[in-house]
Structures are given as structure tokens and as C-alpha cells.
Motif scaffolding. Structure first.
Motif, PDB file in Angstrom:
ATOM      1  N   PHE A  67       0.827  -1.210   0.000  1.00  0.00           N
ATOM      2  CA  PHE A  67       0.000   0.000   0.000  1.00  0.00           C
ATOM      3  C   PHE A  67       0.865   1.267   0.000  1.00  0.00           C
ATOM      4  O   PHE A  67       0.664   2.190  -0.783  1.00  0.00           O
ATOM      5  CB  PHE A  67      -0.916  -0.036   1.229  1.00  0.00           C
ATOM      6  N   ALA A  79       1.364   1.491  -4.002  1.00  0.00           N
ATOM      7  CA  ALA A  79      -0.035   1.782  -4.352  1.00  0.00           C
ATOM      8  C   ALA A  79      -0.466   3.208  -4.000  1.00  0.00           C
ATOM      9  O   ALA A  79      -1.655   3.507  -3.986  1.00  0.00           O
ATOM     10  CB  ALA A  79      -0.953   0.767  -3.677  1.00  0.00           C
ATOM     11  N   GLY A 131      -0.141   4.836  -1.100  1.00  0.00           N
ATOM     12  CA  GLY A 131      -0.682   5.024   0.256  1.00  0.00           C
ATOM     13  C   GLY A 131       0.120   5.965   1.140  1.00  0.00           C
ATOM     14  O   GLY A 131      -0.381   6.424   2.172  1.00  0.00           O
ATOM     15  N   TRP A 178      -8.548   1.888  -1.274  1.00  0.00           N
ATOM     16  CA  TRP A 178      -7.608   1.136  -2.141  1.00  0.00           C
ATOM     17  C   TRP A 178      -8.214  -0.224  -2.508  1.00  0.00           C
ATOM     18  O   TRP A 178      -8.313  -0.578  -3.689  1.00  0.00           O
ATOM     19  CB  TRP A 178      -6.274   0.975  -1.401  1.00  0.00           C
ATOM     20  N   PHE A 190      -8.843   4.067  -5.961  1.00  0.00           N
ATOM     21  CA  PHE A 190      -7.586   4.781  -6.152  1.00  0.00           C
ATOM     22  C   PHE A 190      -7.249   4.875  -7.643  1.00  0.00           C
ATOM     23  O   PHE A 190      -6.100   4.838  -8.023  1.00  0.00           O
ATOM     24  CB  PHE A 190      -6.447   4.004  -5.468  1.00  0.00           C
ATOM     25  N   GLU A 237      -4.403   2.551  -9.585  1.00  0.00           N
ATOM     26  CA  GLU A 237      -3.354   2.080  -8.673  1.00  0.00           C
ATOM     27  C   GLU A 237      -3.792   0.832  -7.909  1.00  0.00           C
ATOM     28  O   GLU A 237      -2.984   0.041  -7.477  1.00  0.00           O
ATOM     29  CB  GLU A 237      -3.009   3.161  -7.637  1.00  0.00           C
ATOM     30  N   GLY A 238      -5.132   0.751  -7.637  1.00  0.00           N
ATOM     31  CA  GLY A 238      -5.622  -0.363  -6.825  1.00  0.00           C
ATOM     32  C   GLY A 238      -5.665  -1.650  -7.615  1.00  0.00           C
ATOM     33  O   GLY A 238      -5.973  -2.669  -7.077  1.00  0.00           O
TER      34      GLY A 238
END
Ligand code: NAD
Length: 292
Positions: A266, A270, A272, A283, A288, A291-292
Motif C-alpha cells: 500500500f 499503491a 498510500g 484502495w 484509487f 493504482e488499486g
């Protein structure tokens, strides 16, 4: 009391300021951050420690703590307390405590929970490890900086309590977010899910107090666009410390290890980083973008 305070970042600055405001004589040092109002600037870490009855450190990690301790411990007067409030690995906490004891000092590890808001408001919780004598000396300082202090045991016990607590927190937050993401797919309304789970056996602090779904449950970072709060990268730090402690002690912590892996992905891959640790929900729910 005469206090030396080393590490005046997001947490250390308000803690030092609260001690000074309570009438303590605080000398502070940081390699980068400014010294807050009411705190007397010291020229070096050792300079902040000389004459002090208690030296408090609030530093980023165990390596930095070891380096600062190496500089500060020889400068401290016998019988003084070396009080580390940083979150570090148990081994570093024990190594520094041993070094302090050899120099005729008392040492405590006392990591905190409550975050920057708790540091500013003086409502932190301290988890302390070290001799009872040291706990008695620093208890009035805990009372200024926080609302609760638990003496958990010998050197390292404070760090142990902190990473065990945060390992539970990381795993339950992921589980709570997963359940919301699954509920979405099953067409179950998030509010209904909260109403059931928060009063059923799936309840937890993550669900009931810090609900990761916006507009559901009490106010939380989810209602503030997932601004931290408790940043995901700090949760990752604590989960890595838990994993390291599990490896060195031989404890079996499969969920803790998986939680560390999820936060690693994450934070590092990703998007985060800089978001609250409850942003695992958007997510997982695919909010997102790609990206997720
Ligand atoms: P921070 O990065 O804002 O502050 C750390 C400070 O230490 C910085 O100002 C840095 O310049 C200083 N520093 C680094 N090396 C130094 C050295 N050699 N000598 C003197 N100063 C030095 O971090 P923070 O958010 O204040 O966190 C401090 C500790 O508290 C960490 O261990 C963190 O895990 C823990 N903690 C943070 C939170 C939180 O919400 N921020 C919550 C609980 C625990």
C-alpha cells in the motif's frame, strides 16, 4: 525538574513545550527542527543532557537512538534517567538501557500512542519498560505529557507492548476494510454493515471508533479525505518492528506478517504514503484509480 529533550519533531516539539509550560526547565536539541517556545536551545545533544535529571529522546528509529545515546550517556550525571519515548526495535531499547545502567544511570523505554494530536493536547498514553525507581521519577512528566502511563515491566517491555498493540491494530484495520470492500460487492449498505458489526462479535476499535468508511460511525480520518490521523507509513514502520521482533524471538505471527506485507504494498507501490492507515478501504474498493 531539569530536563534535556532531544528530537523536537512532530511529536517531540509539543511534548517539550508542554513540559516547559508546566514549569520544568527544559533544554532542547534537534539537528534540523526548531526549538519550540519555552524551551532553551542547547548547542548539542550532550549539551542538552549535562546537569539534567531526566533526558528524553523522541527520535525516528533505533539506529539514531543508539547513536544519540552513545553521545548523551557519557555526558549525563549519575542517577539521572535516560527516557526514550521513540518507537524503536526491542533490541535497540535493551542495548541502550544496558549501556545506561553500566554508566550508573536509570533507563526507561516509554513509547507512546495518541499521535501528534495527543502530543499537543498532553493526552498521550505511555507504555514504559525499566526499573520501578525510574518509573516513579518520571511519572510526573508522564502526567504532564499524557493521560495514562502503564509500567509494563523491565527494559524493552514498553516497546514490546507498543508493537503488540499496533500489530493487532494493523491486522484488524485491514480485516475491517476487507469486510467493507466485500460488503460493497455483495450489495450490502455500508451503514447497515456498521450497525451490525459495531454491535456484534466483529467489533473492534478500527470499526467502532475509527471507522474506515466515510460518513459512517463517529468522525474519523475517512471523513477528512483520509488525511492522517495515523499515517500508513508509520503503521508500516510498527508492523516491520513487530515482524523483526517475531523473527528474533521465534514467535509465530502469520497475520502480523501478512499485515506488514499489505501495508508495504500500500505504502510503497499503491500510493498510500501520506494517507491515513484506514485508506486501505478505498484502495481495496478500487477507488484509487488504476493504482488499486
Ligand atoms: P519526526 O521525524 O517529526 O521527528 C524526529 C526528530 O528527530 C526530527 O526533528 C529530526 O530532525 C530529529 N533527529 C534526527 N536525528 C537526530 C539526532 N541525531 N539528534 C537530534 N535530533 C535528531 O518524527 P515524529 O513523528 O516526531 O516521531 C518521533 C518518534 O515517535 C518516532 O519513533 C515515531 O515512530 C514515534 N511516534 C510517532 C507518532 C506520530 O503520530 N507521529 C505516534 C506515535 C509514535
Amino acid at each position: 525538574m531539569k530536563i534535556g529533550f532531544i528530537g523536537l519533531g512532530n511529536m517531540g516539539a509539543p511534548m517539550a513545550r508542554n513540559l516547559a509550560a508546566a514549569g520544568h526547565e527544559v533544554r532542547g536539541f534537534d539537528i534540523a527542527a526548531p526549538v519550540p517556545g519555552g524551551v532553551v536551545p542547547a548547542p548539542s545533544a550532550a549539551g542538552a543532557a549535562e546537569d539534567a535529571e531526566v533526558v528524553i529522546t523522541m527520535l525516528p528509529n533505533g539506529d539514531i537512538l543508539r547513536a544519540v545515546a552513545g553521545e548523551v550517556i557519557p555526558a549525563m550525571k549519575k542517577g539521572a534517567v535516560f527516557l526514550d519515548c521513540s518507537t524503536v526495535d526491542v533490541e535497540s531499547a535493551r542495548a541502550v538501557a544496558g549501556q545506561a545502567a553500566e554508566a550508573g544511570l536509570l533507563a526507561m523505554d516509554a513509547p507512546v500512542s495518541g499521535g501528534v494530536g495527543g502530543a499537543q493536547a498532553g493526552t498521550l498514553t505511555f507504555m514504559a519498560g525499566g526499573p520501578a525507581e525510574a518509573f516513579e521519577i518520571v511519572k510526573p512528566l508522564f502526567d504532564v505529557m499524557g493521560q495514562k502511563a502503564v509500567h509494563c515491566g523491565a527494559a524493552g517491555a514498553g516497546q514490546a507492548a507498543k508493537i503488540c498493540n499496533n500489530m493487532i491494530l494493523g491486522a484488524t484495520m485491514i480485516a475491517t476494510c476487507e469486510a467493507f470492500a466485500l460488503a460493497d460487492r455483495l450489495g450490502l449498505d455500508r451503514q447497515k454493515m456498521y450497525d451490525v458489526v459495531s454491535t456484534s462479535s466483529g467489533q473492534s476499535w478500527s470499526m467502532n471508533v475509527y471507522c474506515p468508511a466515510p460518513g459512517v460511525g463517529p468522525q474519523s480520518p475517512a471523513d477528512n479525505d483520509y488525511r492522517p490521523g495515523f499515517a500508513a507509513e508509520l503503521m508500516l514502520k510498527d508492523l516491520r518492528l513487530a515482524r523483526q521482533a517475531a523473527e528474533t524471538s521465534g514467535a509465530r505471527t502469520p497475520m502480523g506478517a501478512e499485515a506488514a506485507r499489505v501495508y508495504e504494498e500500500f505504502v510503497e507501490r499503491a500510493g498510500g504514503r501520506g494517507r491515513d492507515f484506514s485508506a486501505i478501504l478505498p484502495w481495496l474498493a478500487g477507488e484509487f484509480g488504476n493504482e488499486g
